[in-house]
Design an enzyme around this catalytic site. Structure first.
Site, PDB file in Angstrom:
ATOM      1  N   TYR A  27      13.925 -46.592  -8.159  1.00  0.00           N
ATOM      2  CA  TYR A  27      12.507 -46.277  -8.446  1.00  0.00           C
ATOM      3  C   TYR A  27      12.310 -44.897  -9.067  1.00  0.00           C
ATOM      4  O   TYR A  27      11.187 -44.519  -9.342  1.00  0.00           O
ATOM      5  CB  TYR A  27      11.610 -46.470  -7.221  1.00  0.00           C
ATOM      6  N   LYS A  28      13.418 -44.175  -9.279  1.00  0.00           N
ATOM      7  CA  LYS A  28      13.317 -42.869  -9.928  1.00  0.00           C
ATOM      8  C   LYS A  28      13.567 -43.054 -11.425  1.00  0.00           C
ATOM      9  O   LYS A  28      12.666 -43.480 -12.153  1.00  0.00           O
ATOM     10  CB  LYS A  28      14.293 -41.894  -9.295  1.00  0.00           C
TER      11      LYS A  28
ATOM     12  N   ARG B  94       8.904 -29.268  -6.992  1.00  0.00           N
ATOM     13  CA  ARG B  94       9.912 -29.875  -7.859  1.00  0.00           C
ATOM     14  C   ARG B  94       9.286 -30.294  -9.188  1.00  0.00           C
ATOM     15  O   ARG B  94       8.227 -30.917  -9.214  1.00  0.00           O
ATOM     16  CB  ARG B  94      10.535 -31.106  -7.208  1.00  0.00           C
TER      17      ARG B  94
ATOM     18  N   PHE C 296      19.943 -35.246   1.483  1.00  0.00           N
ATOM     19  CA  PHE C 296      18.634 -35.844   1.714  1.00  0.00           C
ATOM     20  C   PHE C 296      18.545 -36.347   3.160  1.00  0.00           C
ATOM     21  O   PHE C 296      19.522 -36.860   3.700  1.00  0.00           O
ATOM     22  CB  PHE C 296      18.424 -36.997   0.722  1.00  0.00           C
TER      23      PHE C 296
ATOM     24  N   ASP D 238      25.887 -40.508  -3.109  1.00  0.00           N
ATOM     25  CA  ASP D 238      24.481 -40.902  -3.212  1.00  0.00           C
ATOM     26  C   ASP D 238      24.021 -40.518  -4.614  1.00  0.00           C
ATOM     27  O   ASP D 238      23.989 -39.332  -4.959  1.00  0.00           O
ATOM     28  CB  ASP D 238      23.656 -40.179  -2.134  1.00  0.00           C
TER      29      ASP D 238
END
Lengths: 412, 412
Positions: free
Chosen positions: B235-236, B384, B133, B210
């Site tokens: 937050y995912k 996605r 990322f 990560d």
């Protein structure tokens, strides 16, 4: 103070009746179960607005829950600088494009002080006062250790704060950056930011003001004073809630020159470009690092607008009257018990809190908290009385100072 | 896929009817006005729980508004590690005392990678993959620049992810730390964390995972795998809300050896001691910097407990079935339109999202968003499809993939 003077002083009821901002107190949430009698710690954690619960519920359901990831494109990407601009215009005397919201105050201090030291080639000294708030001093200690910089300690009077005369002889062609608090966390001393900033810049150094204890209670003119950098927190006089995000101000003239060291995707020129290398955003956005704390930014927005509707001059006027009243009461009923007022007596040199010292104040604070009277305690024996201009009444000040007297008397 | 196979595949209605976790979907807030038809982006921003609005209102009124500054002594000082412990035990396979919550993922990456590089004397290389990322790569770029370290880039297959074979020849006595994503943000590839961690540690390097795209959807065994460091966002799949705080895991065996560089007061041994110099706290608390984002931590707590009540194995089982179903549908109705599935077909190598590629998917995503069908887009042309095990139905997957087909067909 003799009885004639006491009689001449208006009562708290008279002061509240004459207070043009008295009605603003209705905007704040008040617990109904007797948990709170007098709140004298808005300088540490501001009270929530009544609107805050509904604001958060609306954010959860209408924004997060309904717009979902679309919210980033529609609004949230701009939230750090949009909210920053409002803080800047309403409270900092800062034109748009110079303030961003995010991180903690400590992380923001790290980013800006590192950026300053890195940009000031050939200058290897950081100036800070020994009575500055611990996180400012600790962050600087860490940066000095990693960069091989030297800390030049300002030795000022702890019962007041840093004056231009305290800086004489400390500033030189080796000074990279000077870090001072605008209002001292302990004494409440209000520094002469205009004069000190001019003096620091004259030496070719960068000036960073920690505004934690002044933003929202003392009018600021960062642009007019020529300030380079500032940080501040939003959970004191901006009522953002426990651990709400910090803000950073970077003067437009310094934004291209300074690069902060934590290269996160949200400070990049094209965050969703998934590019191979980091290229910083233009302007204030380059001082952002990670995903902005959007939910956590919501409560403070209403407080900034409340301040805007009242105006910082009116806020300051009430703040001065509140601290004057607290000092007068303390002189009247605490000083005779051996309490020392360790805050400036001159209102022009005082922020919105005062500190009183007594060896028993640690114990006194514990007793007061149980009674719903809430100042805070700072070692070795300082009891801070913080007065939030929009939420504190004169009656609350009287009740609080009287409760301090009573709790102390019980121990003497 | 021929018609016989299609007939053999259960329908989405049958799959939902047989889903033991179907009832959990009731826990999530659903907008009632048709703004949301199919949400396929929980891997970017999880939906709020129905309980979240009330949770925040209760926090504002009962905790912040009533306990006020007393809340710090009574609970909030421990909140970063108390919430961290729950995340650790429920989702990370981490015993208590190794996880703390705060900052953004990017700032946490900076703190841990700097700590790793600083501790690994004589080792000047950081290993990271080119498809990691952006914020991971950017943070490392910045650290490499400031520390004079060299980045060793892993060249792996972008349609899958990093395997042990990709690391051969890259690890040496110069490797300070290896930074990889457990689930790749683009392909959804699930790395073999146990094998890679063992290989990295064999080389004397530190392993940092990560976990942003795996925590809460893929079972983790950080302690058992011997992982040194990890970061992740909340937050995912932990549904903490836009910009909710990150977490960091530091293996107990490394806590005394590593020192992070941002020396804020809340990472100090005695935060309210107002001491002259910084002395780090013992254990995981030394990885804290500023005032913890207590309000912003509240929403994710309920989601962690929801996961605890279901168990990570059940979560993973549903996640696999959801992605299997999405892959089957995509093969069936998207591949014939020229769409490429750029995610692993082997479920053991796949997290909880898949990515499909087509040159028109930028435009397709915009159309879908207007129709309340919400995947996300990652350049150059990846769409996605994220499947949150506890909030996504099979019907939603079918509706979403069908809508992708329809929107694409309109453009072809």
């Amino acid at each position: 103070m003799n009885s004639v003077q006491q009689m001449q002083r208006p009562t708290s009821a008279e002061l509240d009746a004459a207070d043009p901002l008295a009605g603003q107190r209705e905007a704040f949430y008040a617990p109904s179960d007797g948990q709170l009698t007098a709140y004298l710690d808005g300088n540490s954690l501001g009270r929530p607005l009544k609107a805050t619960s509904a604001k958060l519920a609306s954010f959860v359901e209408d924004a997060w829950g309904s717009r979902l990831i679309r919210g980033w494109d529609e609004q949230w990407m701009d939230e750090p600088t949009a909210v920053g601009d409002r803080i800047g215009v309403v409270t900092l005397g800062a034109a748009a494009g110079q303030v961003t919201v995010g991180d903690s105050t400590s992380v923001m201090l790290y980013k800006l002080i590192r950026a300053a030291v890195d940009a000031q080639a050939g200058r290897d000294e950081i100036v800070v006062d020994r009575d500055n708030f611990p996180t400012d001093r600790f962050i600087i200690e860490g940066i000095a250790a990693e960069k091989g910089a030297t800390i030049k300690w300002v030795a000022s009077n702890p019962a007041s704060g840093v004056r231009t005369t305290d800086l004489e002889g400390l500033l030189s062609e080796r000074t990279a950056v000077v870090v001072l608090s605008h209002v001292a966390y302990r004494s409440g001393f209000l520094a002469d930011a205009a004069a000190i900033t001019a003096m620091v810049k004259e030496a070719g150094a960068l000036m960073l003001w920690d505004l934690c204890h002044s933003v929202g209670s003392v009018p600021l003119e960062l642009d007019a004073w020529g300030v380079d950098l500032a940080v501040g927190c939003t959970y004191k006089y901006l009522n953002g809630g426990p651990g709400s995000p910090a803000f950073a101000y970077v003067n437009a003239s310094q934004q291209d020159r300074l690069q902060q060291p934590i290269w996160g995707w949200m400070g990049a020129d094209n965050p969703f470009g998934m590019t191979e290398s980091y290229a910083p955003a233009r302007g204030i956005r380059s001082f952002i690092t990670g995903t902005p704390p959007v939910l956590a930014m919501q409560p403070l927005k209403d407080m900034v607008e409340l301040i805007a509707s009242v105006g910082m001059e009116a806020v300051r006027e009430k703040s001065i009257k509140l601290t004057e009243y607290a000092v007068a009461l303390a002189e009247d009923i605490l000083v005779p018990l051996g309490v020392e007022i360790v805050s400036p007596r001159n209102t022009a040199e005082r922020g919105s809190h005062i500190t009183v010292d007594h060896p028993l104040f640690g114990e006194v604070t514990r007793t007061l908290w149980e009674r719903g009277v809430i100042p805070d305690f700072r070692p070795p024996h300082g009891l801070r009385i913080g007065l939030s201009p929009l939420s504190t009444s004169y009656a609350e000040v009287e009740l609080g100072v009287t409760a301090i007297r009573d709790a102390l008397t019980e121990l003497l």
